[in-house]
Write an enzyme that holds these catalytic residues in place. Structure first.
Site, PDB file in Angstrom:
ATOM      1  N   ARG A  26       0.818  -1.211   0.000  1.00 19.94           N
ATOM      2  CA  ARG A  26       0.000   0.000   0.000  1.00 19.94           C
ATOM      3  C   ARG A  26       0.849   1.258   0.000  1.00 19.94           C
ATOM      4  O   ARG A  26       0.707   2.120  -0.869  1.00 19.94           O
ATOM      5  CB  ARG A  26      -0.900   0.021   1.229  1.00 19.94           C
ATOM      6  CG  ARG A  26      -1.802  -1.176   1.325  1.00 19.94           C
ATOM      7  CD  ARG A  26      -2.340  -1.273   2.730  1.00 19.94           C
ATOM      8  NE  ARG A  26      -3.204  -0.135   3.023  1.00 19.94           N
ATOM      9  CZ  ARG A  26      -4.516  -0.161   2.900  1.00 19.94           C
ATOM     10  NH1 ARG A  26      -5.117  -1.254   2.491  1.00 19.94           N
ATOM     11  NH2 ARG A  26      -5.251   0.888   3.180  1.00 19.94           N
ATOM     12  N   THR A  27       1.732   1.352   0.999  1.00 24.70           N
ATOM     13  CA  THR A  27       2.515   2.579   1.130  1.00 24.70           C
ATOM     14  C   THR A  27       3.455   2.741  -0.054  1.00 24.70           C
ATOM     15  O   THR A  27       3.613   3.826  -0.608  1.00 24.70           O
ATOM     16  CB  THR A  27       3.303   2.558   2.450  1.00 24.70           C
ATOM     17  OG1 THR A  27       2.388   2.273   3.506  1.00 24.70           O
ATOM     18  CG2 THR A  27       3.973   3.891   2.717  1.00 24.70           C
ATOM     19  N   LYS A  34      21.308  -9.880   2.088  1.00 25.17           N
ATOM     20  CA  LYS A  34      22.501 -10.709   2.266  1.00 25.17           C
ATOM     21  C   LYS A  34      23.542 -10.029   3.142  1.00 25.17           C
ATOM     22  O   LYS A  34      24.741 -10.242   2.970  1.00 25.17           O
ATOM     23  CB  LYS A  34      23.097 -11.066   0.902  1.00 25.17           C
ATOM     24  CG  LYS A  34      22.123 -11.812   0.004  1.00 25.17           C
ATOM     25  CD  LYS A  34      22.738 -12.151  -1.349  1.00 25.17           C
ATOM     26  CE  LYS A  34      21.673 -12.643  -2.331  1.00 25.17           C
ATOM     27  NZ  LYS A  34      21.355 -11.657  -3.351  1.00 25.17           N
ATOM     28  N   ARG A  92      11.413   2.828   4.169  1.00 26.65           N
ATOM     29  CA  ARG A  92      10.624   2.114   5.178  1.00 26.65           C
ATOM     30  C   ARG A  92      11.564   1.085   5.795  1.00 26.65           C
ATOM     31  O   ARG A  92      12.239   0.348   5.071  1.00 26.65           O
ATOM     32  CB  ARG A  92       9.439   1.428   4.487  1.00 26.65           C
ATOM     33  CG  ARG A  92       8.834   0.212   5.164  1.00 26.65           C
ATOM     34  CD  ARG A  92       7.967   0.510   6.357  1.00 26.65           C
ATOM     35  NE  ARG A  92       6.839   1.378   6.125  1.00 26.65           N
ATOM     36  CZ  ARG A  92       5.579   0.957   5.968  1.00 26.65           C
ATOM     37  NH1 ARG A  92       5.292  -0.321   5.961  1.00 26.65           N
ATOM     38  NH2 ARG A  92       4.608   1.824   5.811  1.00 26.65           N
ATOM     39  N   HIS A 149       5.666   7.651  11.403  1.00 22.00           N
ATOM     40  CA  HIS A 149       5.191   7.413  10.041  1.00 22.00           C
ATOM     41  C   HIS A 149       4.504   8.716   9.633  1.00 22.00           C
ATOM     42  O   HIS A 149       3.277   8.818   9.622  1.00 22.00           O
ATOM     43  CB  HIS A 149       4.216   6.231  10.032  1.00 22.00           C
ATOM     44  CG  HIS A 149       3.850   5.748   8.660  1.00 22.00           C
ATOM     45  ND1 HIS A 149       4.242   6.396   7.502  1.00 22.00           N
ATOM     46  CD2 HIS A 149       3.119   4.677   8.262  1.00 22.00           C
ATOM     47  CE1 HIS A 149       3.762   5.740   6.455  1.00 22.00           C
ATOM     48  NE2 HIS A 149       3.086   4.695   6.890  1.00 22.00           N
TER      49      HIS A 149
END
Lengths: 320, 434
Positions: free
Chosen positions: A65-66, A93, A115, A143
């Protein structure tokens, strides 16, 4: 340039948290977002404000969504958008956040959207790169674009934010959405309540500018906005709350509990929803729900934020 | 023991500070062949020895070299962070003449050969006295006891699982009981792993705003209370290695009052800093135990003053960019501290919180006594491990000046008052301030 911008110049280089913003900064972003809503409702949605600019979405936590909201926002502004989904890259990794940041920085992006599951990750990235950074959620910290889109949704529905009473309900402890909203709503003069079982409240919550309730009946009495939070699956079974059915019984929003709120109170949810856990379907899809508007406002707010950060009047070279 | 220097050195016009004899007076310190011959106001009564090197201290302090009871070193296995030699150079500059090295190395100091390795490496590469502490349990896993007797004979001065808190009360009880037979002290950093959970800083409003999981004060106090009950039960010597809260200080005070053989240490960081120093996710301030609220810091200063706390340590813990230049929750705990231990501790003297004599006792005499080490005293016949200190000289901590291989200091840019001018080990000058 499509039109001479009438907005004041936004005074920050990054958007890392609502905490760094003055009420004036917040209002500026909301005003800009109003314009972006209009653009998004035109048949021709593409503008050239950010033409030639490069936007990289760096998502360490998957969030369809974001990420798509930021992607669409960038595209509507004419930017070139690149998605780095970390699940399929060297970052998984063992490459450190800083190393990844340096690598991306060398590609000379104009704006990085990050994010990350760790609080403070966006600020750390911002120290190491030469471009604007937007925090799209860092751990349980902030946020900011979610709080802005919530504010825009409320302001459009209620005409103001000041003097409204807003109840934020559910997993406050782990929620960056709650923290950003608590700061923003207080900054704009709303009265903020939190409603949750005590196991889902952070230490010191009473000093965070909220009134605390442990009962929905009490907490929703006379509120103008009910903001539900998502309860993560791993926190349901026994860890923080004994069971889904007990949680829904006491803290899930259903029509009975919603009656305590003011007539016409808004029902909000940052998504994705757990229907039947924190919110009943009849409410999520009901007349008081503005959950779909929130999604629409999300794109607009993100357009506004990126335009403000890359305002050519501030930084004609395009780089700080 | 280091090879003693040959010859005679006289420190005159000194402020002689010797907590082992309660001395803080104008006087002279005479060192002959690496051993203290006399120290105090009356030391020069028999006249100046012939052929002596005379140093006019001009009122500056001469005190026993510091004995740092808790130091993490990267050798073996993490030499990029710190070697025994680099730790020794940092210690010398900080006025530390003896240190107790933690067993958290790779391989772990949990058998005789590792104790011997440390002592051999120290003999060959270090300027100061390095005393290994050995693990309580094999591989620091908290299960099987190590060979206390053999390692003690080889030179281990204490037993501790270092950064690892011993989890099982049964293992702790057996460790204490068994250590008693060898006259060994068992040291434990208490932190309940379940209660601390994913916590990375002190629990409270500050952590809540940062969105970081908190560690409650009780996570330290609950296993500490358990250990103190077991110390009463076994009658063994128990050392609470790094306490940080008033809850812990209260528990220690009660145990001492009951006659238990318990002692407590604190890191200088927890006397100097508080949780607000974490600021915007500054990982150099990520420590274990976490920096606490100001109330607790003040309670710790009081516990130093009233004798509840016995020793102050640096808890020197070198970490490099790989472990510190990360998001706060992903970074390692720990800060270096050998070079700033004295300067930071002297703040307590300068602001009137703790008298100088008491402070030097906690930094030198008491840890030497606790771990059974030579040093920590200016008594005639003791090794001449001593430091000349300008108690008032101001200086600023600069990363460029740090001798430690790792630069993760909590005191970058800090203004400290009080500086080591000269450090002697066994009468030999191993450090002179530029």
């Amino acid at each position: 340039m499509t039109s001479a911008p009438a907005f004041p110049i936004y005074p920050h280089r990054h958007l890392l948290g609502i905490k760094d913003l003055s009420p004036g900064d917040i209002e500026l972003l909301l005003d800009r977002a109003e314009k972006a809503v209009a653009i998004s409702r035109q048949p021709e949605k593409k503008t050239s404000t950010l033409r030639g600019r490069t936007q990289i979405n760096l998502f360490y936590e998957s969030s369809t969504r974001t990420q798509s909201s930021f992607e669409l926002a960038g595209k509507r502004l004419g930017a070139d958008v690149m998605n780095m989904s970390v699940a399929s890259s060297s970052v998984k990794k063992g490459e450190t956040l800083i190393d990844t940041a340096m690598t991306l920085n060398a590609m000379r992006p104009d704006i990085l959207i990050i994010r990350h599951s760790s609080a403070g990750a966006a600020a750390l990235l911002a120290q190491k790169v030469g471009c604007a950074v937007v925090n799209a959620g860092d751990g349980a910290h902030e946020h900011p674009t979610q709080a802005l889109l919530d504010a825009l949704t409320i302001r459009r529905a209620k005409g103001r934010i000041g003097r409204l009473t807003v109840a934020i309900c559910g997993d406050i402890l782990h929620s960056r959405v709650a923290r950003s909203n608590i700061i923003l709503l207080n900054a704009l003069g709303a009265a903020v309540r939190v409603v949750a079982p005590s196991t889902l409240l952070p230490s010191g919550i009473r000093d965070m500018g909220v009134t605390v309730y442990n009962s929905m009946a009490e907490g929703l009495k006379g509120v103008d906005v009910v903001m539900m939070l998502r309860l993560q699956r791993e926190r349901m079974a026994g860890a923080m709350v004994p069971s889904v059915r007990e949680y829904f019984r006491y803290f899930g929003l259903d029509s009975e509990k919603l009656k305590a709120a003011n007539d016409g109170a808004l029902v909000m949810h940052p998504g994705p929803m757990n229907r039947g856990v924190e919110i009943a379907s009849e409410i999520a899809d009901g007349p008081q729900s503005v959950i779909q508007e929130q999604v629409e406002m999300g794109v607009a707010v993100r357009m506004a934020v990126m335009e403000a950060l890359l305002d050519p009047r501030r930084d004609p070279e395009g780089r700080a | 023991m280091r090879t003693p220097a040959v010859g005679t050195t006289v420190f005159e016009n000194a402020r002689v500070v010797d907590p082992s004899r309660g001395l803080d007076e104008r006087g002279t310190v005479i060192v002959v062949d690496g051993v203290i011959a006399a120290a105090g106001a009356s030391a020069a009564n028999q006249g100046m020895p012939e052929g002596a090197t005379v140093i006019d201290c001009r009122g500056r302090a001469v005190m026993p070299g510091l004995v740092d009871g808790r130091v993490f070193i990267g050798e073996p296995g993490g030499e990029h962070r710190e070697t025994i030699a680099s730790a020794s150079a940092a210690a010398a500059a900080g006025g530390v003449t003896s240190l107790v090295m933690m067993p958290d190395t790779n391989p772990i100091i949990d058998e005789v050969s590792l104790v011997e390795f440390v002592l051999r490496t120290a003999r060959d590469t270090a300027m100061i006295n390095i005393h290994p502490a050995a693990a309580v349990t094999r591989h620091l896993e908290g299960q099987e006891l190590t060979e206390f007797g053999l390692m003690r004979e080889a030179g281990a001065v204490a037993f501790t699982d270092g950064r690892n808190s011993i989890r099982s009360p049964l293992v702790m009880r057996r460790a204490l009981t068994y250590a008693r037979d060898f006259g060994a002290v068992v040291a434990n950093e208490t932190q309940d792993a379940d209660l601390a959970g994913a916590g990375v800083m002190n629990e409270g409003l500050f952590a809540s705003w940062l969105g970081l999981p908190g560690i409650p004060r009780e996570a330290e106090a609950i296993p500490l209370e358990r250990d103190l009950l077991l110390a009463r039960l076994t009658g063994s010597a128990y050392h609470a290695a790094k306490i940080s809260t008033s809850l812990s200080a209260g528990a220690i005070a009660r145990a001492k009052n009951d006659g238990a053989k318990v002692t407590a240490g604190i890191s200088i960081n927890h006397l100097s800093l508080n949780e607000n120093d974490v600021g915007e996710y500054r990982t150099f301030f990520r420590l274990s135990p976490p920096l606490r609220a100001e109330d607790d810091r003040l309670a710790m200063v009081e516990a130093v003053r009233d004798g509840t706390i016995d020793i102050i340590v640096s808890s020197h813990d070198p970490q490099d960019v790989d472990t510190k230049r990360l998001p706060f929750a992903d970074a390692a705990d720990g800060a270096i501290g050998l070079e700033t231990l004295l300067g930071a501790a002297l703040r307590l003297h300068h602001n009137g919180d703790v008298p100088l004599l008491r402070l030097v006792e906690l930094l030198s005499t008491a840890p030497a006594r606790l771990f059974g080490l030579p040093g920590g005293t200016l008594k005639p016949g003791s090794p001449a491990d001593l430091i000349l200190v300008d108690l008032d000289e101001p200086w600023v901590v600069r990363e460029a000046d740090i001798r430690s291989r790792s630069k993760n200091t909590c005191f970058e840019g800090a203004r400290l008052q009080g500086r080591v001018l000269q450090t002697l080990v066994a009468g030999r000058t191993i450090f002179t301030a530029a």
